[in-house]
Motif scaffolding. Structure first.
Motif, PDB file in Angstrom:
ATOM      1  N   THR A 191      -0.251   4.414   5.553  1.00 62.18           N
ATOM      2  CA  THR A 191      -0.850   3.284   4.843  1.00 62.18           C
ATOM      3  C   THR A 191      -0.235   1.954   5.249  1.00 62.18           C
ATOM      4  O   THR A 191      -0.864   0.918   5.094  1.00 62.18           O
ATOM      5  N   PRO A 229       0.822  -1.216   0.000  1.00 61.83           N
ATOM      6  CA  PRO A 229       0.000   0.000   0.000  1.00 61.83           C
ATOM      7  C   PRO A 229       0.855   1.264   0.000  1.00 61.83           C
ATOM      8  O   PRO A 229       0.409   2.312  -0.459  1.00 61.83           O
ATOM      9  N   CYS A 230       2.061   1.153   0.480  1.00 60.69           N
ATOM     10  CA  CYS A 230       2.919   2.340   0.522  1.00 60.69           C
ATOM     11  C   CYS A 230       3.221   2.838  -0.894  1.00 60.69           C
ATOM     12  O   CYS A 230       3.305   4.047  -1.125  1.00 60.69           O
ATOM     13  N   TYR A 256       2.515   9.791   3.847  1.00 60.29           N
ATOM     14  CA  TYR A 256       1.365   8.950   3.489  1.00 60.29           C
ATOM     15  C   TYR A 256       1.716   7.465   3.663  1.00 60.29           C
ATOM     16  O   TYR A 256       0.907   6.666   4.107  1.00 60.29           O
ATOM     17  N   CYS A 257       2.944   7.111   3.264  1.00 60.76           N
ATOM     18  CA  CYS A 257       3.353   5.699   3.349  1.00 60.76           C
ATOM     19  C   CYS A 257       3.286   5.204   4.789  1.00 60.76           C
ATOM     20  O   CYS A 257       2.882   4.083   5.070  1.00 60.76           O
ATOM     21  N   GLY A 284       0.224   4.539  -2.204  1.00 54.04           N
ATOM     22  CA  GLY A 284      -0.092   5.782  -1.491  1.00 54.04           C
ATOM     23  C   GLY A 284       0.934   6.882  -1.679  1.00 54.04           C
ATOM     24  O   GLY A 284       0.723   8.004  -1.249  1.00 54.04           O
TER      25      GLY A 284
END
Lengths: 760, 208
Positions: free
Chosen positions: B109, B75-76, B105-106, B79
């Motif tokens: 996430t 997900p990183c 953000y990472c 994101g």
């Protein structure tokens, strides 16, 4: 930029022994150095990593060493005290001034009080040949002598009590023999945190892979308990001998003892085998069955004392007696206690009456130095003969300061009938004992503040430790990376590690050997002291001793410089007492009777049965949850070994403090009524003092017990309350009856939440 | 999805929680205090009851040594607005510091806490599987450090065959969420952890 692997370009890699500070490990480091700076440390990369030649992998402390080595607080210059003792007000002086002053004080004190006024205390901050306190002892011996010590802060009871049973301290099978065991009881033994020999935890893991069951007995659910044990049995501190006695009761009651082995190899188990002159005395069986005291040592009796359910005690007894061969490994925490001699003897007796002595996979118990030759050769750097011959127990140094003139045999004085003086000059090398590690810090501080007692105190170290803050003269010493050294594997004696000089010291820091030599020069002893040898020469000299005594193939210093170590060749795992087991008539033990002395006539003859019984007994401790002291101080407090430090070394290492911050560990059942929550600053106190430390609420400690890792540096605030979390503020200076050893884990405390505290 | 996927194997049953891996990583990667590319979580829970004079514990306690999982569905990467995060052909998720905006953000996430924001530099860093070491045929610093020999690494499918293991142990997120490249040999007591309301007990030791 941080967060990038350091470039190794232009760096040289050196294989070297991890600096020995008296943890139980002796590991190999690979150290990358550039511009006199360590930029990376990793560990043994020898291929194979087999059971017979396992890699000597360093723990977090070795891996974190560069934060200690390149610490901003390193001592760089000699310092002379300018204010009152203990206030740490110092002025920088030159080495010439420092050494002239020290030499003058040595001469003055010797002239005024005699050689027995000089003392080099116990201390293990630096531990390889020409590093550490041995350099000082050598000089003072050449100077006409000093007061030496015997025993240690680690092993006083176990090293004194084991020979009362077996006549020797070489009672341990080779560690690899654990793989032959069906059951291992890790009793008060925590190799994962103290590193009781590099790879001990790995050998236990390997044994488990072969089906060995492992049970851990400890008031804490230790790191070892989580990783190595199938079962954890929490036991109230100081009651191990009660549980052992109840296990003996079950074995006796259910016919699980090895009657034949007892008949042929033991002494004093029952009335049929009492030593001459003691025929009518209380045998071990008498004690266990309660024939004399009317108190059978049943599991129900022990449950009340130990807090271990009676059914668990009975089950463990059956498991141990019927799953032969089995190991009952006795750790050292339970013997640094009020009657620490008793669980040592009681554990040995359990091994004996179940017939686990002298067989592969078995374990005789006790201190368990390794068969056949006793493990490591330790320090061979010669300290020479002490012309004074005076020795005191290591823990009783403060008694020798206060009343050395009056100390006698009963105080453990050996070698002379009287010291004729109190201790007046202390030379503390790589030791933080005087203030930080001895019991009852506030008492030690009071003693040392009084300049009429110790008239001159020299502290030689890497940092301004709590002990150094009390010095009259502070001498900045090299770390082990800045000098030459040599070590072999702590208790277990595996492998020999070279510790070459890989860095130049900062500022004016000098090696312990240089300091000893230059002082010797001023006392006219230079030639005698150095014998013309450099530190590296002494390492070569030490290797020659190792070669003569045990390892004929040991290579030269130059050859060792590449590998960093010499791996002891594969050998059959030795079994202690195998020959005695085979034929006790022909191969008697070195005890008075030649047998395993369950009843010790030697102890009986001391005439102090309440404190030093002839058979091992549970004795209620002098501070206990069962005494009136529990009213004001209801919690038992233990100062366990933790990975945040080696004793007090590394306390200022930020990388270790981050991974293992200093905390008091407390059960929710004790924290709840005190409204203490996880992370709160908590005050712990008793009549000796108070400390403040943040709390970790955890189920992994039994109710009624708190644990504060030992070794944190004492940081008293203006009210004398320690903000550093040093448990020795709370510990007692009272010593054990037979070994005259430290009983620092036997204390009661109270705890409460505080509003303010210095965050560590 | 790359066919070749580097992965870690972790024997939780043999982990003491000594944090040698965590520190070896910090030393090798020059991480400042407060930054942890590998974190050793202590999971514990349970309680005590008194039976007469005896104290009886019912406790689950074990450790989880967790780095970046180099997830197969990371997900990183999705994101990251600057494209600083990417997955290599060998499955390793890398972070290009030059592209990192420090938006974090990472960090939000990632359910494993792998990205580490450094307030000094204003950017995020994370485990790169010791690329520099594996490229010269060596092993990641954490793997060779473990006194208990509880860490290993290799290609995911090959590791599965050689050492087995599961992809999730309580309280880690469900495997399906990010498809982590991690195989764990669970500690026996982890089976009861959820029932005993176990939780991470040492958060202060593995985070800023």
């Amino acid at each position: 930029m941080t967060g990038s692997p350091s470039s190794l370009e232009g760096a040289r890699m050196v294989r070297a022994g991890c600096p020995a500070h008296n943890c139980g490990g002796r590991c190999l480091l690979r150290i990358w150095v550039r511009d006199n700076t360590i930029i990376r440390i990793d560990t043994d990369d020898r291929p194979g990593d087999s059971l017979s030649q396992p890699q000597l992998r360093a723990c977090i402390r070795g891996r974190a060493y560069r934060w200690r080595q390149h610490h901003k607080d390193r001592l760089l210059y000699p310092l002379k005290r300018t204010g009152p003792r203990g206030e740490a007000s110092f002025a920088r002086i030159s080495w010439n001034e420092a050494l002239d002053l020290f030499a003058a004080e040595l001469l003055r004190i010797r002239k005024t009080f005699g050689n027995n006024a000089l003392f080099v205390p116990y201390g293990t901050g630096s531990y390889n040949q020409t590093n550490g306190r041995w350099t000082a002892e050598r000089l003072l011996h050449l100077f006409g002598g000093c007061v030496d010590y015997y025993n240690s802060y680690s092993w006083a009871c176990i090293s004194a009590a084991t020979p009362t049973v077996y006549g020797t301290n070489i009672t341990g099978n080779d560690r690899r023999d654990w793989l032959n065991s069906k059951l291992i009881l890790m009793w008060s033994w925590n190799p994962a945190e103290m590193r009781d020999g590099t790879n001990s935890e790995y050998y236990i893991k390997k044994a488990r892979e072969r089906g060995t069951r492992v049970v851990c007995l400890d008031p804490r659910m230790t790191l070892s308990s989580v990783a190595l044990a199938d079962e954890w049995i929490p036991i109230r501190p100081g009651t191990d001998a009660a549980m052992m006695s109840a296990m003996a009761y079950v074995c006796l009651d259910e016919g699980l003892i090895d009657r034949e082995f007892i008949r042929t190899h033991c002494l004093g188990f029952d009335e049929t085998q009492m030593p001459p002159g003691c025929e009518g005395e209380e045998s071990y069986k008498d004690y266990i069955l309660g024939t004399r005291d009317g108190l059978p040592k049943t599991p129900a009796w022990a449950e009340k004392i130990t807090a271990v359910p009676r059914a668990t005690i009975a089950r463990l007894a059956r498991e141990y007696a019927t799953n032969k061969p089995a190991v009952l490994y006795q750790g050292y925490g339970m013997q640094r206690r009020a009657y620490g001699e008793q669980p040592v003897r009681a554990g040995c007796v359990l091994a004996a009456i179940t017939g686990n002595v002298g067989i592969p996979g078995g374990w005789a118990g006790g201190i368990a130095l390794q068969a056949p030759h006793g493990g490591p050769l330790w320090t061979v750097f010669p300290t020479g003969r002490n012309p004074s011959r005076a020795k005191i127990p290591s823990f009783l140094w403060s008694e020798a300061v206060l009343r050395g003139k009056d100390m006698g045999w009963e105080d453990g004085l050996r070698g002379v009938e009287s010291l004729g003086t109190d201790i007046k000059l202390i030379w503390s090398v790589a030791s933080n004992i005087l203030i930080n590690q001895h019991a009852n810090v506030n008492r030690s501080a009071r003693i040392l503040r009084d300049e009429r007692l110790v008239e001159f105190l020299v502290v030689q170290d890497n940092f301004l430790t709590p002990t150094a803050r009390f010095a009259d003269l502070v001498l900045p010493a090299c770390t082990q990376f800045e000098t030459w050294g040599l070590q072999d594997g702590w208790k277990y004696g595996d492998d020999i590690l070279l510790a070459p000089q890989i860095l130049d010291p900062p500022g004016e820091a000098k090696s312990d050997y240089w300091i000893g030599s230059e002082l010797a020069r001023r006392l006219g002893l230079y030639e005698a002291y150095t014998e013309g040898r450099t530190e590296k020469d002494w390492v070569a000299w030490g290797l020659a001793r190792y070669r003569e005594k045990r390892y004929p193939d040991l290579p030269s210093v130059e050859e060792l410089e590449n590998a960093g170590m010499y791996a002891v060749p594969d050998r059959e795992p030795a079994v202690a007492f195998a020959k005695f087991r085979e034929d006790p008539q022909r191969n008697p033990l070195p005890t008075p009777s030649g047998r395993i002395e369950i009843f010790s006539k030697q102890l009986h003859n001391l005439g102090r049965p309440d404190e030093i019984p002839a058979v091992p007994k549970y004795i209620r401790e002098w501070e206990s949850p069962f005494g009136p002291e529990a009213g004001a101080y209801p919690l038992q407090a233990v100062g366990h070994h933790a990975l945040s430090r080696v004793h007090s070394t590394h306390d200022n290492n930020p990388a270790l403090a981050e991974g293992f911050p200093q905390r008091v560990f407390m059960n929710p059942i004790d924290a709840g009524p005190r409204r203490i929550r996880d992370g709160d600053p908590v005050k712990l106190w008793n009549e000796r003092g108070a400390i403040v430390v943040r709390c970790r609420i955890t189920e992994r400690i039994m109710p009624g017990v708190v644990a504060v890792p030992q070794g944190a540096w004492w940081k008293p605030d203006k009210d004398g309350v320690d903000q550093g979390g040093n448990i020795n503020v709370l510990t007692s200076e009272r010593w054990t009856p037979f070994a005259l050893g430290n009983a620092q884990h036997t204390i009661m405390v109270q705890a409460a939440k505080v509003k303010k505290a210095g965050r560590r | 999805m790359p066919e070749f996927q580097y992965a870690f194997h972790f024997d939780s049953s043999a982990c003491s929680g000594c944090k040698t891996c965590q520190l070896a990583c910090k030393d090798k990667n020059n991480l400042p205090m407060g930054s942890f590319w590998r974190r050793v979580y202590e999971v514990s829970g349970g309680g005590w009851r008194k039976d007469g004079e005896a104290w009886i514990p019912d406790i689950a306690a074990y450790n989880l040594s967790i780095s970046c999982q180099h997830c197969r569905e990371a997900p990183c990467i999705k994101g990251c607005p600057s494209g600083a995060l990417a997955k290599r052909a060998d499955g390793i998720v890398t972070l290009d510091k030059a592209k990192c905006l420090g938006c974090r953000y990472c960090e939000w996430t990632c359910p494993y806490g792998a990205p580490q924001f450094d307030p000094e530099t204003g950017i995020v860093t994370k485990c790169d599987f010791c690329l520099d070491l594996i490229e010269i045929g060596e092993r990641p610093a954490c793997v060779t450090s473990c006194p208990m020999r509880a860490l290993d690494f290799g290609e995911l499918e090959e590791l599965k065959i050689r050492l087995g293991g599961v992809g999730r142990v309580f309280p880690l997120p469900p495997e399906s969420q990010t498809k982590p490249a991690l195989l764990i040999k669970p500690h026996p007591s982890s089976a009861r952890a959820e029932a005993l309301a176990a939780a991470t007990a040492n958060r202060e030791e593995v985070s800023r």
